[in-house]
Design a protein around this motif. Structure first.
Motif, short mmCIF file in Angstrom:
data_model
loop_
_atom_site.label_atom_id
_atom_site.label_comp_id
_atom_site.label_asym_id
_atom_site.label_seq_id
_atom_site.Cartn_x
_atom_site.Cartn_y
_atom_site.Cartn_z
N CYS A 148 44.86 74.20 13.04
CA CYS A 148 44.72 75.52 12.42
C CYS A 148 43.45 76.20 12.92
O CYS A 148 42.53 75.52 13.37
N CYS A 206 41.22 77.19 11.19
CA CYS A 206 40.13 76.75 10.32
C CYS A 206 39.56 75.41 10.76
O CYS A 206 38.57 74.93 10.20
N CYS A 218 47.64 72.33 8.36
CA CYS A 218 47.55 73.21 7.18
C CYS A 218 48.94 73.82 6.93
O CYS A 218 49.70 74.07 7.87
N HIS A 233 45.58 76.55 3.29
CA HIS A 233 44.76 75.61 4.05
C HIS A 233 44.67 74.24 3.40
O HIS A 233 43.72 73.50 3.59
ZN LIG Z 1 43.71 75.85 7.98
#
Ligand SMILES: [Zn+2]
Length: 307
Positions: A173, A175, A180, A157
């Motif tokens: 991503c 996240c 990432c 990440h």
């Molecule tokens: Zn990520």
């Protein structure tokens, strides 16, 4: 006896090892999707069944696709999102009536390969999982580093470094960030990139196979992948300078990575030469679960790993 559990997004795997690392028993079952309570129960049932079958109790180590918060012991950073926010270790300790050890699955992978796999004998090992997601783990002198925030080795990440024209419009991503390493170097990352460049919707394995058979679109996709992997690993080499980088996960089966990537790596690393060896894992799919079992190795320092 040491019991290792690999709690993955699609399956839960158990291995029981004797004192010398010999496999006594293996079991696996699907992970209950989206259901935390059922997942915890499934892990406890697997352990109970293994101990009954073998007629002895064992220590339990568990690898998870995430990390334990050092604030409150609750799970964070898990792509199996139903684990997030739950006190997994506490809940399992209640059910199993004993202490357990828990670590990130990439750390378990790296530990397993450092102890008796591709990184055996190396001082510093960086383990990389290139699969549905991308993870990393650092092992120094056969101990997995956890880190102050329990994210040591969390390579997937970070944004892909040294961007080139072909890396424009970085994908988002899960996240929340853009571009990432995971969005480029996971299996779905390779497939998505292949499609954005006019390729068919095929698996990463198929892209590699067709590239080998002379398909020019697949060849170009694989070259972009190799370039990105080399750039992302160069950053790790500049900071950690590992003796060995071990690749795991489905994409580690692409043979040519071990020839092409080290050459490309040398052009990015800040050194006159690169001695770091890029190796394929030796324990295959079993690395994560073996590493989880090794979390209770006598040599292993718990404060290093899971806090
Ligand atoms: Zn990520």
């Amino acid at each position: 006896m040491r019991i290792g559990i690999d709690l993955g997004g699609t399956k839960i795997e158990l291995v029981a090892l004797d004192g010398s690392g010999r496999v006594l028993l293996r079991r696996r079952r699907p992970t209950p999707q989206g259901d935390y309570e059922a997942t915890v129960k499934a892990v406890a049932e697997l352990v109970g069944a293994a101990e009954r079958e073998l007629g002895q109790p064992g220590s339990v180590g568990i690898g998870i696709p995430g990390a334990e918060s050092s604030l409150n012991g609750r799970i964070k950073n898990a792509n199996s999102t139903w684990l997030i926010g739950n006190a997994l270790r506490h809940d399992l300790e209640e059910l199993l009536q004993r202490q357990i050890r828990l670590a990130n699955d990439a750390n378990c992978f790296a530990l397993s390969e450092a102890i008796d796999g591709a990184g055996r004998g190396a001082e510093v090992v960086f383990g990389v999982i290139l699969g549905t997601g991308v993870g990393g783990g650092i092992v120094v002198a056969q101990r997995a580093l956890a880190g102050a925030n329990r994210i040591a080795g969390e390579w997937g990440h970070n944004p892909l470094p040294l961007l080139e024209d072909e890396d424009q419009t970085p994908p988002q991503c899960y996240c929340g960030r853009f571009g990432c390493v995971e969005t480029w170097l996971s299996g779905p990352g390779l497939c998505g990139d292949h499609q954005r460049h006019g390729g068919e919707s095929i698996t990463a394995e198929e892209i590699a196979a067709r590239a080998g058979a002379g398909d020019s679109v697949c060849e170009a996709s694989l070259r972009r992948y190799e370039g990105r992997l080399a750039r992302a690993l160069a950053l790790v080499v500049n900071i950690l300078d590992p003796d060995v980088i071990v690749l795991g996960g489905g994409l580690s089966n692409i043979e040519r990575l071990y020839l092409t990537v080290p050459e490309l790596l040398a052009t990015h690393v800040f050194s006159d030469h690169v001695d770091t060896r890029l190796l394929r894992n030796q324990h295959g799919d079993s690395s994560g679960v073996r590493g989880a079992a090794w979390l209770w190795d006598a040599h292993y320092n718990a404060s290093f790993a899971s806090g």
